[in-house]
Scaffold this motif. Structure first.
Motif, mmCIF file in Angstrom:
data_model
loop_
_atom_site.group_PDB
_atom_site.id
_atom_site.type_symbol
_atom_site.label_atom_id
_atom_site.label_comp_id
_atom_site.label_asym_id
_atom_site.label_seq_id
_atom_site.Cartn_x
_atom_site.Cartn_y
_atom_site.Cartn_z
ATOM 1 N N ALA A 67 3.383 3.785 21.140
ATOM 2 C CA ALA A 67 3.123 3.693 19.705
ATOM 3 C C ALA A 67 3.195 2.244 19.223
ATOM 4 C CB ALA A 67 4.110 4.547 18.916
ATOM 5 N N LEU A 68 2.378 1.949 18.216
ATOM 6 C CA LEU A 68 2.378 0.661 17.535
ATOM 7 C C LEU A 68 2.570 0.926 16.048
ATOM 8 C CD1 LEU A 68 1.761 -2.422 17.290
ATOM 9 C CD2 LEU A 68 -0.654 -1.775 17.053
ATOM 10 N N TYR A 69 3.542 0.250 15.428
ATOM 11 C CA TYR A 69 3.790 0.357 13.997
ATOM 12 C C TYR A 69 3.387 -0.954 13.342
ATOM 13 C CZ TYR A 69 6.761 4.331 15.297
ATOM 14 O OH TYR A 69 7.246 5.513 15.807
ATOM 15 N N MET A 70 2.668 -0.872 12.203
ATOM 16 C CA MET A 70 2.232 -2.073 11.500
ATOM 17 C C MET A 70 2.567 -1.970 10.018
ATOM 18 S SD MET A 70 -1.499 -2.865 13.237
ATOM 19 C CE MET A 70 -2.126 -1.197 12.976
ATOM 20 N N LYS A 71 3.107 -3.061 9.464
ATOM 21 C CA LYS A 71 3.404 -3.149 8.031
ATOM 22 C C LYS A 71 2.636 -4.324 7.444
ATOM 23 C CE LYS A 71 7.244 -2.887 4.771
ATOM 24 N NZ LYS A 71 8.718 -2.937 4.613
ATOM 25 N N ASN A 72 2.293 -4.192 6.153
ATOM 26 C CA ASN A 72 1.376 -5.131 5.498
ATOM 27 C C ASN A 72 -0.002 -5.008 6.124
ATOM 28 O OD1 ASN A 72 3.383 -6.056 3.807
ATOM 29 N ND2 ASN A 72 3.842 -7.852 5.063
ATOM 30 N N ARG A 73 -0.316 -3.780 6.458
ATOM 31 C CA ARG A 73 -1.577 -3.476 7.127
ATOM 32 C C ARG A 73 -2.767 -3.701 6.209
ATOM 33 N NH1 ARG A 73 -5.805 -2.537 7.852
ATOM 34 N NH2 ARG A 73 -6.940 -1.200 9.279
ATOM 35 N N GLY A 74 -2.579 -3.521 4.906
ATOM 36 C CA GLY A 74 -3.681 -3.705 3.956
ATOM 37 C C GLY A 74 -4.659 -2.554 4.003
ATOM 38 N N GLY A 79 -5.842 -0.429 1.815
ATOM 39 C CA GLY A 79 -5.476 0.832 1.187
ATOM 40 C C GLY A 79 -4.103 1.343 1.537
ATOM 41 N N VAL A 80 -3.387 0.681 2.422
ATOM 42 C CA VAL A 80 -2.043 1.116 2.796
ATOM 43 C C VAL A 80 -1.037 0.487 1.834
ATOM 44 C CG1 VAL A 80 -0.304 1.161 4.612
ATOM 45 C CG2 VAL A 80 -2.736 1.253 5.207
ATOM 46 N N PRO A 81 -0.179 1.278 1.183
ATOM 47 C CA PRO A 81 0.820 0.715 0.266
ATOM 48 C C PRO A 81 1.672 -0.346 0.952
ATOM 49 C CG PRO A 81 0.738 3.101 0.062
ATOM 50 C CD PRO A 81 -0.120 2.755 1.234
ATOM 51 N N ALA A 82 2.074 -1.346 0.173
ATOM 52 C CA ALA A 82 2.782 -2.500 0.734
ATOM 53 C C ALA A 82 4.099 -2.119 1.396
ATOM 54 C CB ALA A 82 3.026 -3.532 -0.364
ATOM 55 N N ASP A 83 4.731 -1.046 0.941
ATOM 56 C CA ASP A 83 6.029 -0.677 1.487
ATOM 57 C C ASP A 83 5.927 0.354 2.610
ATOM 58 O OD1 ASP A 83 5.134 1.346 -0.157
ATOM 59 O OD2 ASP A 83 7.138 1.868 -0.888
ATOM 60 N N LYS A 84 4.719 0.635 3.077
ATOM 61 C CA LYS A 84 4.521 1.657 4.095
ATOM 62 C C LYS A 84 4.106 1.050 5.437
ATOM 63 C CE LYS A 84 5.303 5.270 1.489
ATOM 64 N NZ LYS A 84 6.465 6.175 1.734
ATOM 65 N N TRP A 85 4.375 1.811 6.480
ATOM 66 C CA TRP A 85 3.984 1.450 7.835
ATOM 67 C C TRP A 85 2.821 2.324 8.287
ATOM 68 C CZ3 TRP A 85 6.573 -2.241 10.934
ATOM 69 C CH2 TRP A 85 7.757 -2.740 10.395
ATOM 70 N N VAL A 86 2.005 1.797 9.156
ATOM 71 C CA VAL A 86 0.976 2.580 9.834
ATOM 72 C C VAL A 86 1.428 2.778 11.273
ATOM 73 C CG1 VAL A 86 -1.398 2.613 10.673
ATOM 74 C CG2 VAL A 86 -0.894 1.740 8.395
ATOM 75 N N ARG A 87 1.385 4.008 11.747
ATOM 76 C CA ARG A 87 1.739 4.297 13.145
ATOM 77 C C ARG A 87 0.477 4.675 13.915
ATOM 78 N NH1 ARG A 87 2.621 8.226 16.865
ATOM 79 N NH2 ARG A 87 4.414 7.962 18.279
ATOM 80 N N VAL A 88 0.287 4.037 15.053
ATOM 81 C CA VAL A 88 -0.877 4.303 15.895
ATOM 82 C C VAL A 88 -0.394 4.756 17.266
ATOM 83 C CG1 VAL A 88 -2.958 3.343 16.924
ATOM 84 C CG2 VAL A 88 -2.222 2.556 14.677
ATOM 85 N N ASP A 89 -0.899 5.874 17.728
ATOM 86 C CA ASP A 89 -0.609 6.366 19.071
ATOM 87 C C ASP A 89 -1.462 5.562 20.048
ATOM 88 O OD1 ASP A 89 -0.378 7.694 21.476
ATOM 89 O OD2 ASP A 89 -0.550 9.698 20.623
ATOM 90 N N THR A 90 -0.849 4.663 20.803
ATOM 91 C CA THR A 90 -1.622 3.760 21.655
ATOM 92 C C THR A 90 -2.264 4.465 22.845
ATOM 93 O OG1 THR A 90 0.384 3.151 22.884
ATOM 94 C CG2 THR A 90 -0.228 1.780 20.999
ATOM 95 N N THR A 91 -1.791 5.661 23.167
ATOM 96 C CA THR A 91 -2.394 6.386 24.285
ATOM 97 C C THR A 91 -3.740 6.994 23.908
ATOM 98 O OG1 THR A 91 -1.321 8.503 23.782
ATOM 99 C CG2 THR A 91 -0.100 6.945 25.145
#
Length: 287
Positions: free
Chosen positions: A129-136, A138-150
């Motif tokens: 998994a990869l987590y990203m913050k300040n993704r921009g 449309g993603v709220p500034a206080d939220k993380w995006v989680r991506v399943d790298t597999t």
């Protein structure tokens, strides 16, 4: 900028803020020219410029030496070129090789007009998994995006704008056509410089369990399994610097990305705190 599309099970997600900064490939600054035309011999003489099959095991076990080292600080760069314009994404942070977790602050280039400064992206790298913050996008500034790298076509070797340092070392388990280029000085340390090819599919079979699924996904997603590399190892066999040149297809064309990882300050503490479930954004990500 072009948003690269990665297929997921059950759909496709566009990770445009980081991926969109990469269109076509170039050479990473500070690394000698392309890895084309290098000799491919079958014997070992142990001298600079000759195939180093007798020392290949040192390259192939680089990941094991990093795990034994525990942790390190890291700097990364990922470089492409499009229409004569060179684009570089830089990162800095630390990696805990024992826990297989890392934290990077990734700095994106300015927008195409050169006016808007983009906020750095915080990335947390974990097995699968990869987590990203300040993704921009449309993603709220206080939220993380989680991506399943597999489920990513590149196994997250280029998706986040930085190659996971341990995954970069795991790729070297499949090193072949290894050429020893001699000793050099890097950040005050004497290092042995090697050049060769890694094979993504073979690396997926040889990798430790935490990396197998992501590398297996990458083996299906890249245009070529062969990944030219340049690796620099210190007197303890620890990987101090590695450059990979990845090739994949995008919109019918071939894209090359040069990814460089530097490791230093081994043993430095690295703290990675994963976000709570409520802090992970579950909405649509705009391309």
């Amino acid at each position: 900028m072009v948003a690269q599309q990665h297929r997921r099970k059950g759909g496709t997600v566009a990770l445009a803020a980081v991926l969109g900064a990469m269109a076509v490939g170039g050479c990473s600054a500070g690394v000698s020219g392309p890895a084309d035309g290098r000799p491919r011999l079958d014997t070992v003489q142990g001298q600079a410029g000759q195939v180093a099959d007798g020392r290949s095991d040192e390259v192939r076990t680089a990941a094991d030496r990093l795990i034994a080292a525990g942790s390190a600080r890291t700097r990364t760069s990922m470089e492409t070129a499009a229409g004569g314009t060179r684009v570089t994404i830089r990162g800095e942070g630390g990696y805990d090789f024992t826990r297989r977790e890392g934290r990077l602050t990734v700095v994106l280039p300015k927008d195409p007009a050169g006016m808007e400064a983009r906020r750095p992206v915080t990335e947390l790298m974990t097995p699968g998994a990869l987590y990203m913050k300040n993704r921009g996008a449309g993603v709220p500034a206080d939220k993380w995006v989680r991506v399943d790298t597999t489920t990513l076509e590149d196994g997250n070797l280029v998706t986040g704008g930085a190659t996971d340092p341990l995954a970069a070392a795991e790729l070297l388990r499949s090193a072949r056509n290894v050429v020893y280029l001699g000793e050099e000085t890097l950040d005050g340390a004497t290092v042995r410089h090697y050049r060769g090819d890694a094979d993504i599919a073979r690396a997926a079979l040889a990798a430790e369990p935490h990396a197998r699924a992501s590398l297996a996904a990458a083996a299906k997603g890249f245009a070529r399994d062969a990944v030219p590399f340049e690796a620099y190892l210190d007197e303890r066999g620890r990987l101090r610097k590695v450059l990979h040149r990845f090739t994949f297809t995008n919109g019918g064309g071939t894209v090359e990305v040069a990814s460089t990882t530097l490791l230093y300050d081994f043993g430095a503490p690295v703290v990675v705190r994963l976000p709570d479930r409520r802090d992970i954004y579950a909405g649509k990500i705009r391309g």
